[in-house]
Design an enzyme around this catalytic site. Structure first.
Site, short mmCIF file in Angstrom:
data_model
loop_
_atom_site.label_atom_id
_atom_site.label_comp_id
_atom_site.label_asym_id
_atom_site.label_seq_id
_atom_site.Cartn_x
_atom_site.Cartn_y
_atom_site.Cartn_z
N GLY A 1 -18.57 39.38 39.30
CA GLY A 1 -19.27 38.00 39.45
C GLY A 1 -19.95 37.93 40.69
N SER A 2 -20.40 36.68 41.01
CA SER A 2 -21.16 36.36 42.19
C SER A 2 -20.81 37.08 43.32
CB SER A 2 -21.30 34.86 42.42
OG SER A 2 -21.96 34.78 43.41
N SER A 3 -21.72 37.46 44.30
CA SER A 3 -21.41 38.13 45.55
C SER A 3 -21.14 36.96 46.58
CB SER A 3 -22.61 38.84 46.14
OG SER A 3 -23.62 38.10 46.13
#
Lengths: 152, 127
Positions: free
Chosen positions: B59-61
């Protein structure tokens, strides 16, 4: 690093990427899970931020049309000058779109669940984080449908 | 057990072992450390004050900043053990001073839930 629009992505060597099983039924199932609303109070395009080609496509789809509700469009600042010089930003802004540079759909305070109940987007990633981080409902549909249904 | 050190540190505590990868931004409450992703096998459990083992981050950094928030809110894991080090988890651990090591899949499968372990992420050992 990963959150900056100014960084390129590099891979080294010829290593094969991860392979996953994925079919149309599963895609539809995930779409149905993320699509929690029939309509939205505002529109967001981005997550990931739109590149120059996507902005160009959007500008030509919007010719002669206008958004009927607030539409926020997220881009990296690196393309600001180019999309201005190509006339894309002028066309999008004429249609009522607001172009925002170097900020995130889901993590900036722009989409606040005290002000909006649901958001229209074409981004599957955006839909996931709008639900889990911003706690708003999402009307997930293709860009083509967004232009057809949300502009006149 | 041999480990590869990604972020240095030493700690001991009980293991919490996940089967699924973790999305820190989407799946963890940054104020409490509780897993709120209903589809995750750790749903409802707190990752705070545990040595958290999970295959890798997804998922998102921005998940790296979730790890920093967990540390700030005093509900971060004591350390983490992964099968592969992803950029989000590695950078999140580095900015939050959370020791991080990588182990092989076979060694990962030997990790037992709730077992008290000592993680030496300087010498690269799990005791």
């Amino acid at each position: 690093m990963g959150t900056s629009g100014a960084c390129g992505m590099f891979t080294f060597g010829e290593e094969e990427g991860e392979k996953i099983d994925f079919d149309k039924n599963e895609m539809q199932k995930i779409h149905d899970e993320l699509n929690t609303s029939e309509k939205g109070d505002l529109i967001t395009l981005g997550s990931p931020q739109l590149g120059i080609e996507e902005i160009g496509d959007l500008a030509s789809m919007l010719k002669g049309r206008s958004f009927q509700k607030r539409c926020m469009i997220f881009c990296p600042r690196a393309i600001q000058g180019q999309i201005r010089d190509l006339g894309y930003s002028k066309e999008i802004e004429r249609a009522g779109g607001e172009i925002l540079y170097d900020c995130c759909t889901c993590l900036s305070p722009l989409v606040d669940n005290k002000e909006v109940d649901s958001v229209v987007t074409n981004s599957v990633k955006g839909a996931y984080y709008l639900k889990s981080s911003n706690k708003v409902d999402v009307n997930l549909k293709s860009l083509k449908r967004i232009v057809e249904e949300e502009t006149r | 057990m041999n480990v590869k050190v990604i972020v240095r540190g030493k700690t001991k505590g009980p293991l919490l072992v996940a089967k699924n990868p973790i999305n820190f931004l989407g799946g963890i409450d940054k104020k409490t450390g509780i897993v709120h992703d209903k589809k995750h096998d750790l749903f409802g459990k707190s990752i705070g004050d545990k040595i958290l083992a999970f295959p890798f981050g997804i998922g998102s950094s921005v998940g790296a900043y979730t790890l920093y928030s967990l540390k700030y809110n005093k509900c971060a894991p004591l350390a983490m053990i992964c099968i592969k080090a992803d950029l989000t988890t590695a950078s999140g651990c580095a900015i939050s001073n959370i020791p991080l090591v990588v182990v092989s899949k076979d060694d990962y499968d030997l990790l037992q839930e709730n077992k008290e372990i000592t993680l030496d992420a300087v010498e690269g050992k799990i005791l």
